[in-house]
Structures are given as structure tokens and as C-alpha cells.
Design an enzyme around this catalytic site. Structure first.
Site, PDB file in Angstrom:
ATOM      1  N   THR A  13       0.807  -1.230   0.000  1.00 51.10           N
ATOM      2  CA  THR A  13       0.000   0.000   0.000  1.00 51.10           C
ATOM      3  C   THR A  13       0.834   1.271   0.000  1.00 51.10           C
ATOM      4  OG1 THR A  13      -0.090  -0.285   2.386  1.00 51.10           O
ATOM      5  CG2 THR A  13      -2.025  -0.995   1.136  1.00 51.10           C
ATOM      6  N   SER A  41      -4.489  -2.183   6.985  1.00 54.01           N
ATOM      7  CA  SER A  41      -4.963  -2.478   5.627  1.00 54.01           C
ATOM      8  C   SER A  41      -5.489  -3.900   5.470  1.00 54.01           C
ATOM      9  CB  SER A  41      -3.809  -2.296   4.633  1.00 54.01           C
ATOM     10  OG  SER A  41      -3.194  -1.058   4.795  1.00 54.01           O
ATOM     11  N   CYS A 149      17.782   4.797  -2.252  1.00 54.13           N
ATOM     12  CA  CYS A 149      17.418   5.490  -3.493  1.00 54.13           C
ATOM     13  C   CYS A 149      18.419   6.562  -3.920  1.00 54.13           C
ATOM     14  CB  CYS A 149      16.029   6.088  -3.363  1.00 54.13           C
ATOM     15  SG  CYS A 149      15.760   6.951  -1.815  1.00 54.13           S
ATOM     16  N   GLN A 176      17.065  15.669  -2.312  1.00 57.33           N
ATOM     17  CA  GLN A 176      16.213  14.490  -2.450  1.00 57.33           C
ATOM     18  C   GLN A 176      14.714  14.828  -2.403  1.00 57.33           C
ATOM     19  OE1 GLN A 176      19.533  11.984  -0.002  1.00 57.33           O
ATOM     20  NE2 GLN A 176      17.529  11.033  -0.142  1.00 57.33           N
ATOM     21  N   GLY A 180      10.651  10.252  -1.590  1.00 56.87           N
ATOM     22  CA  GLY A 180      11.641   9.373  -0.962  1.00 56.87           C
ATOM     23  C   GLY A 180      11.337   9.105   0.500  1.00 56.87           C
ATOM     24  N   LYS A 205      23.964   5.608   5.237  1.00 54.64           N
ATOM     25  CA  LYS A 205      23.591   4.572   4.258  1.00 54.64           C
ATOM     26  C   LYS A 205      24.325   4.813   2.940  1.00 54.64           C
ATOM     27  CE  LYS A 205      18.817   4.258   5.729  1.00 54.64           C
ATOM     28  NZ  LYS A 205      17.464   4.543   5.266  1.00 54.64           N
ATOM     29  N   ARG A 235      16.628  17.285   2.008  1.00 56.81           N
ATOM     30  CA  ARG A 235      15.292  17.048   1.439  1.00 56.81           C
ATOM     31  C   ARG A 235      14.811  18.357   0.816  1.00 56.81           C
ATOM     32  NH1 ARG A 235      13.608  12.255   0.677  1.00 56.81           N
ATOM     33  NH2 ARG A 235      13.632  11.603   2.853  1.00 56.81           N
ATOM     34  N   HIS A 242      15.925  12.312  -7.289  1.00 62.12           N
ATOM     35  CA  HIS A 242      17.000  12.787  -6.420  1.00 62.12           C
ATOM     36  C   HIS A 242      18.128  13.360  -7.289  1.00 62.12           C
ATOM     37  CE1 HIS A 242      14.815  11.016  -3.250  1.00 62.12           C
ATOM     38  NE2 HIS A 242      15.568   9.970  -2.958  1.00 62.12           N
TER      39      HIS A 242
HETATM   40  N1  LIG Z   1      10.170   6.033  -1.263  1.00 61.34           N
HETATM   41  C1  LIG Z   1      11.345   5.810  -1.829  1.00 61.34           C
HETATM   42  O1  LIG Z   1      11.798   6.539  -2.740  1.00 61.34           O
HETATM   43  C2  LIG Z   1      12.191   4.633  -1.395  1.00 61.34           C
HETATM   44  C3  LIG Z   1      13.293   4.325  -2.158  1.00 61.34           C
HETATM   45  C4  LIG Z   1      14.107   3.242  -1.799  1.00 61.34           C
HETATM   46  C5  LIG Z   1      13.792   2.481  -0.710  1.00 61.34           C
HETATM   47  N2  LIG Z   1      12.701   2.798   0.036  1.00 61.34           N
HETATM   48  C6  LIG Z   1      12.420   1.924   1.192  1.00 61.34           C
HETATM   49  O2  LIG Z   1      11.288   1.125   0.871  1.00 61.34           O
HETATM   50  C7  LIG Z   1      10.522   0.859   2.056  1.00 61.34           C
HETATM   51  C8  LIG Z   1       9.087   1.367   1.850  1.00 61.34           C
HETATM   52  O3  LIG Z   1       9.126   2.772   1.609  1.00 61.34           O
HETATM   53  P1  LIG Z   1       7.838   3.612   1.208  1.00 61.34           P
HETATM   54  O4  LIG Z   1       8.375   4.928   0.795  1.00 61.34           O
HETATM   55  O5  LIG Z   1       6.982   2.842   0.266  1.00 61.34           O
HETATM   56  O6  LIG Z   1       7.099   3.723   2.646  1.00 61.34           O
HETATM   57  P2  LIG Z   1       5.540   3.964   2.962  1.00 61.34           P
HETATM   58  O7  LIG Z   1       4.892   4.729   1.865  1.00 61.34           O
HETATM   59  O8  LIG Z   1       5.520   4.530   4.330  1.00 61.34           O
HETATM   60  O9  LIG Z   1       4.933   2.460   2.987  1.00 61.34           O
HETATM   61  C9  LIG Z   1       5.225   1.558   4.010  1.00 61.34           C
HETATM   62  C10 LIG Z   1       4.525   0.231   3.771  1.00 61.34           C
HETATM   63  O10 LIG Z   1       4.848  -0.664   4.865  1.00 61.34           O
HETATM   64  C11 LIG Z   1       3.617  -1.181   5.409  1.00 61.34           C
HETATM   65  N3  LIG Z   1       3.764  -1.449   6.836  1.00 61.34           N
HETATM   66  C12 LIG Z   1       4.038  -0.568   7.829  1.00 61.34           C
HETATM   67  N4  LIG Z   1       4.057  -1.203   9.031  1.00 61.34           N
HETATM   68  C13 LIG Z   1       3.792  -2.507   8.776  1.00 61.34           C
HETATM   69  C14 LIG Z   1       3.655  -3.662   9.582  1.00 61.34           C
HETATM   70  N5  LIG Z   1       3.791  -3.599  10.925  1.00 61.34           N
HETATM   71  N6  LIG Z   1       3.379  -4.853   8.997  1.00 61.34           N
HETATM   72  C15 LIG Z   1       3.227  -4.921   7.651  1.00 61.34           C
HETATM   73  N7  LIG Z   1       3.324  -3.857   6.829  1.00 61.34           N
HETATM   74  C16 LIG Z   1       3.611  -2.663   7.380  1.00 61.34           C
HETATM   75  C17 LIG Z   1       2.601  -0.088   5.149  1.00 61.34           C
HETATM   76  O11 LIG Z   1       1.283  -0.637   5.236  1.00 61.34           O
HETATM   77  P3  LIG Z   1      -0.016   0.259   5.671  1.00 61.34           P
HETATM   78  O12 LIG Z   1      -0.344   1.121   4.495  1.00 61.34           O
HETATM   79  O13 LIG Z   1      -1.022  -0.777   5.948  1.00 61.34           O
HETATM   80  O14 LIG Z   1       0.392   1.056   6.879  1.00 61.34           O
HETATM   81  C18 LIG Z   1       3.003   0.322   3.742  1.00 61.34           C
HETATM   82  O15 LIG Z   1       2.486  -0.610   2.827  1.00 61.34           O
HETATM   83  C19 LIG Z   1      11.254   1.593   3.202  1.00 61.34           C
HETATM   84  O16 LIG Z   1      12.104   0.683   3.852  1.00 61.34           O
HETATM   85  C20 LIG Z   1      12.043   2.668   2.467  1.00 61.34           C
HETATM   86  O17 LIG Z   1      13.182   3.078   3.181  1.00 61.34           O
HETATM   87  C21 LIG Z   1      11.880   3.836  -0.284  1.00 61.34           C
END
Ligand SMILES: NC(=O)c1ccc[n+]([C@@H]2O[C@H](COP(=O)([O-])OP(=O)(O)OC[C@H]3O[C@@H](n4cnc5c(N)ncnc54)[C@H](OP(=O)(O)O)[C@@H]3O)[C@@H](O)[C@H]2O)c1
Length: 350
Positions: A13, A41, A149, A176, A180, A205, A235, A242
Site C-alpha cells: 500500500t 490495511s 534510493c 532528495q 523518498g 547509508k 530534502r 534525487h
Molecule cells: N520512497 C522511496 O523513494 C524509497 C526508495 C528506496 C527504498 N525505500 C524503502 O522502501 C521501504 C518502503 O518505503 P515507502 O516509501 O513505500 O514507505 P511507505 O509509503 O511509508 O509504505 C510503508 C509500507 O509498509 C507497510 N507497513 C508498515 N508497518 C507494517 C507492519 N507492521 N506490517 C506490515 N506492513 C507494514 C505499510 O502498510 P499500511 O499502508 O497498511 O500502513 C506500507 O504498505 C522503506 O524501507 C524505504 O526506506 C523507499
């Protein structure tokens, strides 16, 4: 009956989870069969649980799917993971333990010595670390990760230079995008008309991941890159992409046209194998004096190309330049998809 490989998305999600759904919609090898997220969810139709933030419509077949609990029961063999790092540290090992292939975006296991941190164009051979994982020996499951990223765009630009001329010192300052930080991410009142000169743990990182990615696989361990590396991360109020200002000192003298040729001719394993998500040009140099810019260049190579520009001499080190890459495509979902394609091409998906 579809012959595609069924895949699951953990954290489906979120911002990265949604990119997975989008990029998998017409994928020739994989199809989404399972989606999971938090308790918030679980049990809801995906179209209701996810606040869809992408410009293409949510795929109808996925919108109807029910979000499952984030446990391995009923999950397919191949899992793309886009979880917050805290929960990833707990859940990713559980899925690997249960025999799943976990292709992860999170930082939780990236620096673990037996977990490959891979950009297929740069260090495809690091995949072999899988064989050393206890999960692999026990259940057949394993974990492969892609970098942060901001590290990924940088390393794509550094790799061709490192191969041809050797890196001695790298300094980088990032600008960034807000995507992100996930969704809802940074509060609008904090970022509108503003720059925040701090992203928690990002500089650490970038520094450690860059050295692992440009390190060498020796036996069953990685000898980290030996150049000096310093990152400063900011940011900025940009939606996607980025941008990074980079300065390098090289071990061998290089001319500008040689560096540009090294970038523009850089092709590697994914291009040779014809992997579906591989861009023709992983790195591309733009000549206009005021590029790359996120508004115009972020979608280069369908978001998988790292665009470089403004190469010029540096009076302190040797050269300086600007790099731009798409943080949720090349920096996240696209990176993981390319890793999974490499795994399939190398016979790791059975
Ligand atoms: N955004 C970027 O550009 C980017 C780039 C590289 C890497 N990342 C990494 O990718 C990962 C996700 O990033 P994002 O930006 O997509 O974050 P996000 O939008 O905050 O999404 C987080 C996801 O994790 C789920 N989640 C949270 N707590 C959970 C739990 N206890 N059990 C199961 N699912 C859970 C959330 O579900 P709900 O919706 O149900 O809360 C949501 O689907 C992170 O580790 C981030 O550092 C992100």
C-alpha cells in the site's frame, strides 16, 4: 492459464508498493498474486486500503484483491518487500526462513555480510552471496537487496569511472525528493518553500552502501571499496527524482570526453541478458549546461536511467558533475524488479 511467475508484494500500500503494482501490471515474467501490508490495511480491498498516488490508474484486477496479513502463510514463493525498515528487520527473515525469495528495498539487511546488495549493471556477481545464507541452506529461501534510493543513482554514475580510471575520493551533496520519504512522508508545512538539511541515517547509508556496491566479491565475502566517501543529504520540495552534486578524485588522469564516453557506452549484464526492465542506457550524459533537472529528465529510460550532466574540472579534486535518478523507480521498485529478473535469468527462481 498464465505461465507467469506469481509474486507477492509486502508493504503493497505504500509509495514503493504502489510502484511495484504499476511496474508489474504488464510485466512479461511476473504477475501480482498476493498483497500484504499492516493491520490497518489487512482484510480490505487493495483499492480501498491504498491511497493511490500514481498518475496511471490503479490496475482493476489488483484493486479488487484483498490485502492479506503480512505472514508467509499463503504467500507465493517470490516476494517483493517494500516495508519500513523496522518491521522489515522482523518480517523479511521470517519469509526467507519459510522458503521465500525476498527481493527487498529496505535498509534492514542491506549491510548484513551474507546478504547481496545489488545493482545488476554494477555488481551482478555479488548475487552469489545467496549461497552462504543460512536460510538458503535450511529452507531454500533467501534475501537479496537493492540500495538506498540516493546511493543507486550515484553508484551507476561512479561505476564506469571507477572501472576506467579508479576512484580515490568521492564527495556528494544530495537534493532528495519528498516521495523518498514515503506516504504521507514529510509534512507540507515543513517542506513547502523550504530545504531540510537532514534525512535520518541517509548519509551513513549512502557512504557504507556505495563502498559495498563497488566492493569486490572475494571467496564468500565482499572486500569493500577502498576509496574515501563523504555524503551530505538534503530534502527538497521536488515530487520525484534525487539530484546529486558529485566531486571525485581519480587514481588515473582522465579527459572529459573519456569520462563522458565511459558513461554513454556503459552497458552490462542486464543489457546483455535483455532483462525486461533494463534500460538501453543505464547512464546517459546530457550536454545542456542547465541539465539534468527532475522536471525534464527524471523519466529517462522509463525512470531506469541515471542522467549525468555538468561535467567540469574541479580545482580541489579532479572533476565535478550532477546526477539525477528516479527514486521510486530506479531507486526502489525498478531496482528490485531488475534484481528479480537477474535472479530468474541466473536460475534462482526455480
Ligand atoms: N520512497 C522511496 O523513494 C524509497 C526508495 C528506496 C527504498 N525505500 C524503502 O522502501 C521501504 C518502503 O518505503 P515507502 O516509501 O513505500 O514507505 P511507505 O509509503 O511509508 O509504505 C510503508 C509500507 O509498509 C507497510 N507497513 C508498515 N508497518 C507494517 C507492519 N507492521 N506490517 C506490515 N506492513 C507494514 C505499510 O502498510 P499500511 O499502508 O497498511 O500502513 C506500507 O504498505 C522503506 O524501507 C524505504 O526506506 C523507499
Amino acid at each position: 492459464m498464465s505461465k507467469k511467475i506469481p509474486v507477492g508484494i509486502l508493504g503493497a500500500t505504500g509509495i514503493v508498493g504502489q510502484r511495484f503494482v504499476q511496474m508489474l501490471e504488464h510485466h512479461p515474467w511476473f504477475e501480482v498474486a498476493w498483497l500484504a501490508a499492516s493491520d490497518r490495511s489487512e482484510g480490505k480491498p487493495y483499492g480501498e486500503a491504498a491511497r493511490w498516488r500514481l498518475k496511471t490508474p490503479i490496475p482493476a484486477s489488483v484493486a479488487k484483491m484483498t490485502v492479506a496479513a503480512a505472514t508467509p502463510d499463503g504467500a507465493p514463493h517470490v516476494i517483493f518487500a517494500a516495508l519500513d525498515s523496522g518491521i522489515a528487520a522482523e518480517l523479511e527473515p521470517k519469509f526467507a526462513e519459510a522458503g521465500c525469495v525476498v527481493v527487498s528495498n529496505s535498509s534492514a539487511l542491506r549491510m548484513q555480510s551474507d546478504v547481496p546488495l545489488v545493482i545488476p549493471e554494477v555488481n551482478a556477481e555479488h548475487i552469489k552471496l545467496i549461497e552462504t545464507q543460512a536460510w538458503k541452506k535450511k529452507s531454500g529461501g533467501f534475501v537479496v537487496t537493492n540500495p538506498n534510493c540516493s546511493a543507486i543513482g550515484l553508484v551507476l554514475a561512479l561505476a564506469p569511472i571507477d572501472r576506467a580510471f579508479g576512484l580515490e575520493t568521492v564527495m556528494v551533496v544530495t537534493m532528495q525528493a519528498v516521495s523518498g520519504a514515503g506516504y504521507p512522508g514529510v509534512a507540507s508545512l515543513d517542506i513547502l518553500g523550504n530545504v531540510i538539511p537532514y534525512i535520518a541515517k541517509e548519509e551513513e547509508k549512502m557512504e557504507e552502501e556505495t563502498l559495498k556496491l563497488l566492493g569486490r566479491l572475494t571467496g564468500d565475502k565482499i572486500d569493500m571499496g577502498s576509496f574515501k566517501m563523504s555524503a551530505q543529504c538534503n530534502r527538497v520540495a521536488v515530487e520525484d527524482g534525487h539530484t546529486e552534486s558529485v566531486t571525485v578524485k581519480l587514481t588515473k588522469k582522465a579527459r572529459a570526453e573519456e569520462i563522458i564516453a565511459a558513461w554513454n557506452t556503459f552497458q552490462s549484464e542486464p543489457q546483455k541478458l535483455g532483462l525486461p526492465t533494463a534500460p538501453v542506457h543505464p547512464v546517459s550524459y546530457v550536454t545542456a549546461a542547465d541539465r539534468p533537472q527532475p522536471r525534464f529528465d527524471v523519466d529517462a529510460g522509463s525512470g531506469m536511467t541515471s542522467t549525468v550532466g555538468r561535467l567540469r574540472p574541479c580545482s580541489v579534486f579532479d572533476w565535478k558533475f550532477t546526477v539525477l535518478s528516479h527514486n521510486t523507480i530506479r531507486g526502489a521498485a525498478g531496482a528490485a524488479l531488475l534484481n528479480a529478473e537477474l535472479l530468474k535469468a541466473q536460475g534462482y527462481l526455480g
